[in-house]
Design a protein around this motif. Structure first.
Motif, PDB file in Angstrom:
ATOM      1  N   LEU A 106      -6.776  97.996 -40.965  1.00 39.95           N
ATOM      2  CA  LEU A 106      -8.185  97.713 -41.184  1.00 39.95           C
ATOM      3  C   LEU A 106      -9.001  98.045 -39.942  1.00 39.95           C
ATOM      4  O   LEU A 106     -10.120  98.561 -40.043  1.00 39.95           O
ATOM      5  CB  LEU A 106      -8.369  96.243 -41.567  1.00 39.95           C
ATOM      6  N   ALA A 109      -9.800 101.647 -40.012  1.00 37.10           N
ATOM      7  CA  ALA A 109     -10.879 102.006 -40.934  1.00 37.10           C
ATOM      8  C   ALA A 109     -12.244 101.725 -40.312  1.00 37.10           C
ATOM      9  O   ALA A 109     -13.179 102.525 -40.453  1.00 37.10           O
ATOM     10  CB  ALA A 109     -10.729 101.233 -42.242  1.00 37.10           C
ATOM     11  N   ARG A 123     -15.118  98.878 -50.764  1.00 39.75           N
ATOM     12  CA  ARG A 123     -13.719  98.438 -50.781  1.00 39.75           C
ATOM     13  C   ARG A 123     -13.252  98.061 -49.373  1.00 39.75           C
ATOM     14  O   ARG A 123     -12.571  97.054 -49.172  1.00 39.75           O
ATOM     15  CB  ARG A 123     -12.843  99.550 -51.358  1.00 39.75           C
ATOM     16  N   ASP A 124     -13.617  98.874 -48.366  1.00 38.47           N
ATOM     17  CA  ASP A 124     -13.237  98.586 -46.978  1.00 38.47           C
ATOM     18  C   ASP A 124     -13.820  97.254 -46.517  1.00 38.47           C
ATOM     19  O   ASP A 124     -13.145  96.461 -45.840  1.00 38.47           O
ATOM     20  CB  ASP A 124     -13.727  99.701 -46.044  1.00 38.47           C
ATOM     21  N   ALA A 127     -12.073  94.352 -48.323  1.00 38.44           N
ATOM     22  CA  ALA A 127     -10.713  94.223 -47.780  1.00 38.44           C
ATOM     23  C   ALA A 127     -10.742  93.580 -46.406  1.00 38.44           C
ATOM     24  O   ALA A 127      -9.901  92.722 -46.086  1.00 38.44           O
ATOM     25  CB  ALA A 127     -10.051  95.597 -47.710  1.00 38.44           C
ATOM     26  N   GLY A 128     -11.724  93.981 -45.591  1.00 39.11           N
ATOM     27  CA  GLY A 128     -11.844  93.401 -44.263  1.00 39.11           C
ATOM     28  C   GLY A 128     -12.160  91.914 -44.312  1.00 39.11           C
ATOM     29  O   GLY A 128     -11.587  91.122 -43.552  1.00 39.11           O
ATOM     30  N   GLY A 280      -5.687  91.885 -48.477  1.00 38.45           N
ATOM     31  CA  GLY A 280      -6.743  92.764 -48.006  1.00 38.45           C
ATOM     32  C   GLY A 280      -6.262  94.193 -47.828  1.00 38.45           C
ATOM     33  O   GLY A 280      -6.929  95.154 -48.230  1.00 38.45           O
ATOM     34  N   GLN A 284      -7.359  97.516 -50.004  1.00 41.58           N
ATOM     35  CA  GLN A 284      -7.894  98.713 -49.350  1.00 41.58           C
ATOM     36  C   GLN A 284      -7.134  99.966 -49.763  1.00 41.58           C
ATOM     37  O   GLN A 284      -7.719 101.033 -49.959  1.00 41.58           O
ATOM     38  CB  GLN A 284      -7.838  98.550 -47.825  1.00 41.58           C
ATOM     39  N   GLN A 285      -5.802  99.854 -49.910  1.00 42.13           N
ATOM     40  CA  GLN A 285      -4.967 101.027 -50.190  1.00 42.13           C
ATOM     41  C   GLN A 285      -4.754 101.272 -51.679  1.00 42.13           C
ATOM     42  O   GLN A 285      -4.166 102.282 -52.052  1.00 42.13           O
ATOM     43  CB  GLN A 285      -3.605 100.862 -49.507  1.00 42.13           C
TER      44      GLN A 285
END
Length: 295
Positions: A106, A109, A123-124, A127-128, A280, A284-285
């Protein structure tokens, strides 16, 4: 299909070795200081990588080209990254340092935004938020409304290691050196620096055969063989996502080994925080749906 199966076996081998390193770090650091462990492990890894480069017939290339990159890359990895990581493991329970270290993907990213001009997706961001909620749970050991961290410096060191690791790979994105050659050159630069730091600091003291064996194990497997296996997996697989998800197998095994071998009691806050971090990362993936074709 056969090549993919081989790549997955390589990936599983790397993940299996990485699952043992939190335990190896804690055992080794119970006898020696972070700089002693770092120097011994780097020496072992440098010898291993050098031997593999020579066997592959790339030593002449390694001696002639790539040193300009190695000058800065070697100071980041192994020197800065592992010194900060080992210092975190020296202060925190292994389960906490290991879990916090998993946020490096993360961190990559987020750092890619200013460094590479990437854009953060929704999404990032989500997820973060999920993963760093897990970091907060671990850092406060479950007392999420209490800002008095159990070990603020240890948490800061663990998170700093993720930034260093992510920054190293982002800056390394345009590195044209073969991975094994690059790794050996980086350690060739880092080892003399670590030697100076060791001599200026505690020096290397004899702590017994068990301490020596644990340091050799870290250098041989965490920094050496696991790296080679993972590189083989990445290069042989037809689609990187097939092996990248294997890394999610490592945390549960790491926690079990820390409990059985080191005797660390499993903290509920670690389990919850790690679950949030892995959720998370998985979010993200997770493969995005391809747009439907019309016509």
């Amino acid at each position: 299909m056969s090549q993919d199966r081989t790549a997955i076996l390589y990936g599983l081998g790397a993940v299996a070795l990485w699952s043992t390193v939190a335990t190896a770090f804690k055992l080794a650091l119970s006898w020696m200081s972070p700089i002693e462990l770092m120097w011994l492990a780097a020496l072992v890894s440098w010898l291993l990588m050098g031997g593999l480069v020579a066997v592959q017939g790339h030593m002449l290339q390694a001696l002639r080209h790539g040193w300009r990159t190695a000058l800065w890359a070697g100071l980041m990895n192994p020197v800065a990254y592992y010194l900060v990581l080992f210092a975190a493991y020296d202060r925190l329970p292994g389960q906490e340092a290991m879990a916090l270290n998993y946020t490096w993907a993360l961190a990559m990213a987020f750092l890619a935004v200013p460094l590479l001009g990437h854009r953060l997706t929704r999404r990032d961001i989500v997820a973060g938020l999920i993963a760093y909620a897990g970091v907060w749970v671990i850092a406060t050991r479950g007392h999420v409304l209490n800002v008095a961290f159990e070990d603020a410096l240890g948490v800061a060191l663990a998170l700093a290691s993720t930034l260093l690791w992510a920054l190293y790979w982002l800056l390394n994105a345009r590195d044209v050196r073969p991975p094994l050659v690059g790794q050996w050159q980086n350690f060739s630069v880092g080892l003399p620096v670590l030697t100076v730091l060791l001599l200026l600091g505690p020096g290397f003291q004899w702590h017994g055969m068990v301490a020596l064996a644990s340091g050799v194990y870290v250098g041989l497997f965490e920094m050496g063989i696991a790296f080679v296996l993972w590189q083989l997996a990445i290069h042989k697989i037809s689609r990187t996502a097939k092996v990248s998800t294997l890394i999610f197998l490592s945390p549960p095994v790491s926690l079990m080994l820390l409990y059985v071998v080191v005797g660390e009691p499993l903290l509920g806050s670690t389990l919850i925080g790690l679950l949030l971090i892995l959720m998370g990362l998985a979010f993200q993936q997770w493969p995005r749906k391809a747009p439907l074709e019309t016509g």
